[in-house]
Motif scaffolding. Structure first.
Motif, PDB file in Angstrom:
ATOM      1  N   GLY A  90       0.673  -1.150   0.061  1.00 17.80           N
ATOM      2  CA  GLY A  90       0.040   0.033   0.084  1.00 17.80           C
ATOM      3  C   GLY A  90       0.700   1.323  -0.070  1.00 17.80           C
ATOM      4  N   TYR A  91       2.318   1.038  -0.130  1.00 20.66           N
ATOM      5  CA  TYR A  91       3.041   2.538  -0.213  1.00 20.66           C
ATOM      6  C   TYR A  91       3.616   2.621  -1.673  1.00 20.66           C
ATOM      7  CZ  TYR A  91       6.234  -1.228   0.720  1.00 20.66           C
ATOM      8  OH  TYR A  91       7.223  -2.402   0.754  1.00 20.66           O
ATOM      9  N   ALA A  92       4.226   3.924  -1.838  1.00 18.39           N
ATOM     10  CA  ALA A  92       4.658   4.109  -3.128  1.00 18.39           C
ATOM     11  C   ALA A  92       5.861   3.146  -3.711  1.00 18.39           C
ATOM     12  CB  ALA A  92       5.049   5.344  -3.321  1.00 18.39           C
ATOM     13  N   HIS A  93       5.756   2.590  -4.828  1.00 22.03           N
ATOM     14  CA  HIS A  93       6.823   1.720  -5.421  1.00 22.03           C
ATOM     15  C   HIS A  93       6.728   1.444  -6.646  1.00 22.03           C
ATOM     16  CE1 HIS A  93       3.047  -0.815  -4.776  1.00 22.03           C
ATOM     17  NE2 HIS A  93       3.634  -1.564  -5.721  1.00 22.03           N
ATOM     18  N   GLU A  94       7.391   0.824  -7.273  1.00 21.39           N
ATOM     19  CA  GLU A  94       7.458   0.284  -8.666  1.00 21.39           C
ATOM     20  C   GLU A  94       7.129  -1.204  -8.686  1.00 21.39           C
ATOM     21  OE1 GLU A  94      10.916   1.328 -11.508  1.00 21.39           O
ATOM     22  OE2 GLU A  94      11.488   2.848  -9.964  1.00 21.39           O
ATOM     23  N   ASP A  95       6.258  -1.802  -9.591  1.00 25.80           N
ATOM     24  CA  ASP A  95       5.736  -2.885  -9.797  1.00 25.80           C
ATOM     25  C   ASP A  95       6.829  -3.844 -10.536  1.00 25.80           C
ATOM     26  OD1 ASP A  95       3.434  -2.993  -8.194  1.00 25.80           O
ATOM     27  OD2 ASP A  95       2.155  -2.369  -9.696  1.00 25.80           O
ATOM     28  N   LEU A  96       6.945  -5.017 -10.172  1.00 26.93           N
ATOM     29  CA  LEU A  96       7.953  -6.036 -10.904  1.00 26.93           C
ATOM     30  C   LEU A  96       6.889  -7.280 -11.182  1.00 26.93           C
ATOM     31  CD1 LEU A  96      11.141  -6.222  -8.960  1.00 26.93           C
ATOM     32  CD2 LEU A  96      10.990  -5.200 -10.932  1.00 26.93           C
ATOM     33  N   TYR A  97       7.091  -7.636 -12.568  1.00 25.72           N
ATOM     34  CA  TYR A  97       6.366  -8.611 -13.019  1.00 25.72           C
ATOM     35  C   TYR A  97       7.202  -9.760 -13.542  1.00 25.72           C
ATOM     36  CZ  TYR A  97       2.279  -5.691 -12.397  1.00 25.72           C
ATOM     37  OH  TYR A  97       1.415  -4.639 -11.932  1.00 25.72           O
ATOM     38  N   ASP A  98       6.546 -10.890 -13.815  1.00 20.91           N
ATOM     39  CA  ASP A  98       7.166 -12.008 -14.447  1.00 20.91           C
ATOM     40  C   ASP A  98       7.842 -11.639 -15.658  1.00 20.91           C
ATOM     41  OD1 ASP A  98       7.651 -14.928 -14.090  1.00 20.91           O
ATOM     42  OD2 ASP A  98       6.830 -14.901 -16.107  1.00 20.91           O
ATOM     43  N   GLY A  99       9.293 -12.184 -15.946  1.00 21.28           N
ATOM     44  CA  GLY A  99       9.578 -11.429 -17.245  1.00 21.28           C
ATOM     45  C   GLY A  99      10.402 -10.404 -17.103  1.00 21.28           C
ATOM     46  N   ASP A 100      10.142  -9.517 -16.326  1.00 24.64           N
ATOM     47  CA  ASP A 100      10.972  -8.291 -16.159  1.00 24.64           C
ATOM     48  C   ASP A 100      12.530  -8.374 -15.905  1.00 24.64           C
ATOM     49  OD1 ASP A 100       8.747  -6.800 -16.599  1.00 24.64           O
ATOM     50  OD2 ASP A 100       8.406  -6.172 -14.450  1.00 24.64           O
ATOM     51  N   THR A 101      13.284  -7.307 -16.315  1.00 24.76           N
ATOM     52  CA  THR A 101      14.714  -7.458 -16.347  1.00 24.76           C
ATOM     53  C   THR A 101      15.051  -6.367 -15.677  1.00 24.76           C
ATOM     54  OG1 THR A 101      15.145  -8.888 -17.880  1.00 24.76           O
ATOM     55  CG2 THR A 101      16.970  -7.616 -17.331  1.00 24.76           C
ATOM     56  N   ILE A 102      16.049  -6.393 -14.616  1.00 25.99           N
ATOM     57  CA  ILE A 102      16.632  -5.293 -13.810  1.00 25.99           C
ATOM     58  C   ILE A 102      18.155  -5.064 -14.322  1.00 25.99           C
ATOM     59  CG2 ILE A 102      17.257  -4.050 -11.599  1.00 25.99           C
ATOM     60  CD1 ILE A 102      14.943  -5.848 -10.795  1.00 25.99           C
ATOM     61  N   ARG A 103      18.778  -4.163 -14.992  1.00 24.23           N
ATOM     62  CA  ARG A 103      20.149  -4.100 -15.149  1.00 24.23           C
ATOM     63  C   ARG A 103      20.882  -3.111 -14.162  1.00 24.23           C
ATOM     64  NH1 ARG A 103      21.494  -6.684 -19.592  1.00 24.23           N
ATOM     65  NH2 ARG A 103      19.690  -7.301 -21.135  1.00 24.23           N
ATOM     66  N   ILE A 104      22.013  -3.421 -13.483  1.00 23.67           N
ATOM     67  CA  ILE A 104      22.623  -2.711 -12.841  1.00 23.67           C
ATOM     68  C   ILE A 104      24.220  -3.016 -13.262  1.00 23.67           C
ATOM     69  CG2 ILE A 104      23.565  -2.205 -10.425  1.00 23.67           C
ATOM     70  CD1 ILE A 104      21.054  -3.835  -9.685  1.00 23.67           C
ATOM     71  N   GLY A 105      24.774  -1.975 -14.146  1.00 28.42           N
ATOM     72  CA  GLY A 105      26.026  -2.148 -14.883  1.00 28.42           C
ATOM     73  C   GLY A 105      25.789  -3.321 -15.707  1.00 28.42           C
ATOM     74  N   ASN A 106      27.149  -4.403 -15.424  1.00 33.42           N
ATOM     75  CA  ASN A 106      27.263  -5.457 -15.968  1.00 33.42           C
ATOM     76  C   ASN A 106      26.112  -6.572 -15.339  1.00 33.42           C
ATOM     77  OD1 ASN A 106      29.032  -4.930 -18.107  1.00 33.42           O
ATOM     78  ND2 ASN A 106      30.735  -5.049 -16.330  1.00 33.42           N
ATOM     79  N   VAL A 107      25.598  -6.287 -14.301  1.00 31.06           N
ATOM     80  CA  VAL A 107      24.845  -7.374 -13.532  1.00 31.06           C
ATOM     81  C   VAL A 107      23.559  -7.251 -14.221  1.00 31.06           C
ATOM     82  CG1 VAL A 107      23.939  -8.349 -11.291  1.00 31.06           C
ATOM     83  CG2 VAL A 107      26.282  -7.425 -11.730  1.00 31.06           C
ATOM     84  N   ARG A 108      22.852  -8.412 -14.273  1.00 28.61           N
ATOM     85  CA  ARG A 108      21.263  -8.637 -14.743  1.00 28.61           C
ATOM     86  C   ARG A 108      20.631  -9.393 -13.681  1.00 28.61           C
ATOM     87  NH1 ARG A 108      21.438 -11.385 -19.448  1.00 28.61           N
ATOM     88  NH2 ARG A 108      19.788 -13.083 -18.987  1.00 28.61           N
ATOM     89  N   LEU A 109      19.573  -8.930 -13.435  1.00 27.91           N
ATOM     90  CA  LEU A 109      18.390  -9.739 -12.669  1.00 27.91           C
ATOM     91  C   LEU A 109      17.185 -10.047 -13.263  1.00 27.91           C
ATOM     92  CD1 LEU A 109      20.317  -8.071 -10.572  1.00 27.91           C
ATOM     93  CD2 LEU A 109      18.726  -8.871  -8.972  1.00 27.91           C
ATOM     94  N   ASP A 110      16.873 -11.400 -13.601  1.00 25.74           N
ATOM     95  CA  ASP A 110      15.637 -11.764 -14.461  1.00 25.74           C
ATOM     96  C   ASP A 110      14.682 -11.931 -13.436  1.00 25.74           C
ATOM     97  OD1 ASP A 110      16.875 -10.907 -16.820  1.00 25.74           O
ATOM     98  OD2 ASP A 110      16.943 -13.221 -17.315  1.00 25.74           O
TER      99      ASP A 110
END
Length: 465
Positions: A90-110
């Motif tokens: 119930g607080y402000a945030h970004e939603d993540l869904y199945d299949g999304d990808t997060i990139r942090i430099g050379n690192v990837r989180l699927d």
């Protein structure tokens, strides 16, 4: 690549920092409530926290994700699969869904949606791009896949557990199938957590090893057999879990700077404890507590599973005051951190100078009588007292003293209905820690002649009783 695990031994809870060495950017996954540990880590190493994620809406601990994101300006990202569910963020945030990808430099989180423990649960598949864009290095599995176990599906109640167990079956079969045996498994908990049954103590495994040894990943199990196995032998659910789910869904308040780091006058504490205006938690070991403590205090030693038992048996309706032997700030701080991790934020302070100063002031004391196993067995046999075994059901069934009445620790908050408060009783557990917790609860409930069995069933068995 940056990869660090932070372990809270009191709750057997694991949180993770994942990031890119080249950019110095970090993601923190499933952060504990007292988030200064991550702030200090980033500052000391010259890193910057840019992402904060939770794998799911936690029950066993209060998340620090909201406060950590607020203090760092990081993106706060949680599951979007909570829509329409009983617990929703119930607080402000970004939603993540199945299949999304997060990139942090050379690192990837699927991102993979793996419902079963909770409906919205996510798993993160981690790739170290400096080595391979195609072969995953690690799985951050939260409370989905543990070393030797899976997350329990019954925390939302009896009416939801069967459907969640079946979702877990599909998550195991569908969301792990394409991953290689060599990928590391990094779960959100280790042995000692109540979030699953039969977890092993090692904090990391490989998917290949789990496929061959984890009884819940047995490919010969059909859905019905899987559900039966998953629902068997689950530990008792601490009743602070639903409260933590609510706190985590609504958004926990800030706890930095830490509450409770204020020295209080011993005489004032004694008066308010006797009047029932505060709950005193005595952090010393069972024998010290038994020898003399503040009237109405709870004996929950800091050297045992303090966070779990303090979260489970501490009343919701009175402020907490802590006391140790000598008012040591490090001991008090350790206790405060453990309490806030289970949502016990209402800590007024601690006794100035600890029990040393309290005793020198000549203030009232109570005792919890200590009884060795031989005297306990003789007294039970002669009918002079009742033995209350406060261990779990599985422990009790594995062997107990003759004539013992089984009442797990948390249930002693309601007394022992089969035993009159005027009857002499002796509490026994595995070693004497939990029985001290239970004994102190019974004294608060008005049981007048309470004893603690020193050494517990470990000593009982070693003496061949």
């Amino acid at each position: 690549m940056i990869f660090e695990r932070f372990i809270d031994p009191g709750l057997s809870q694991h949180s993770f920092v994942v990031g890119c060495q080249g950019t110095g950017e970090l993601a923190v996954i499933d952060p504990r409530r007292d988030v200064d540990i991550y702030l200090d880590y980033a500052t000391e190493n010259g890193y910057r926290i840019t992402h904060v994620m939770d794998t799911h809406i936690h029950a066993d601990f209060v998340s620090g994700a909201r406060e950590l994101a607020a203090k760092t300006g990081a993106r706060l990202m949680v599951s979007g699969h909570d829509e329409g569910e009983h617990f929703q963020v119930g607080y402000a945030h970004e939603d993540l869904y199945d299949g999304d990808t997060i990139r942090i430099g050379n690192v990837r989180l699927d991102v993979r949606h793996v419902p079963g423990h909770t409906p919205e649960h996510l798993m993160f598949v981690v790739y170290d791009g400096a080595r391979s864009d195609d072969v995953p290095m690690a799985l951050l599995t939260g409370d989905f896949l543990f070393v030797g176990s899976l997350g329990r599906p019954d925390l939302l109640g009896e009416e939801a557990k069967d459907a969640l167990a079946r979702q877990m079956f599909r998550s195991v079969r569908e969301k792990l199938a394409d991953l290689p045996d060599g990928v590391e498994v990094h779960p959100g908990h280790g042995a000692g957590s109540a979030c699953g049954a039969g977890m092993f103590g090692r904090p990391v495994s490989t998917l290949g090893y789990e496929r061959r040894t984890n009884p819940y990943l047995d490919p010969s199990l059909d859905e019905e057999a899987f559900v039966r196995r998953l629902l068997e032998g689950l530990p008792d659910i601490p009743d602070f879990y639903p409260r933590n789910k609510r706190i985590n869904s609504e958004g926990p308040g800030d706890v930095l700077p830490l509450p409770g780091m204020k020295a209080l006058d011993p005489a004032g504490v004694a008066r308010r404890a006797r009047a029932g205006e505060i709950t005193v938690i005595d952090l010393r070991d069972p024998l010290a507590f038994g020898g003399g403590h503040i009237p109405n205090a709870l004996g929950i030693g800091i050297r045992g599973a303090f966070a779990n038992w303090a979260g489970w048996v501490t009343p919701d309706d009175t402020p907490i005051v802590l006391v140790d032997a000598d008012g040591d700030p490090d001991t008090i701080e350790c206790a405060v951190r453990s309490l806030i991790r289970t949502g016990r934020d209402y800590i007024e302070g601690y006794v100035k100078g600890g029990m040393d100063e309290y005793v020198l002031a000549g203030l009232p004391l109570e005792t919890l009588a200590q009884m060795d196993v031989h005297r306990a067995q003789d007294a039970v046999a002669s009918g002079d007292l009742k033995l209350i075994d406060v261990r779990t059901g599985d422990e009790f069934e594995s062997g107990h003293g003759d004539g013992a009445v089984h009442t797990p620790v948390a249930q002693t908050r309601d007394g022992v209905p089969a035993i009159d408060p005027d009857t002499p009783v002796a509490a026994v557990c595995g070693s004497g820690y939990r029985s001290t917790v239970a004994g102190s609860i019974l004294k608060r409930r008005g049981y007048r002649r309470v004893h603690n069995v020193v050494g517990g069933m470990m000593a009982w068995q070693l003496q061949n009783l």
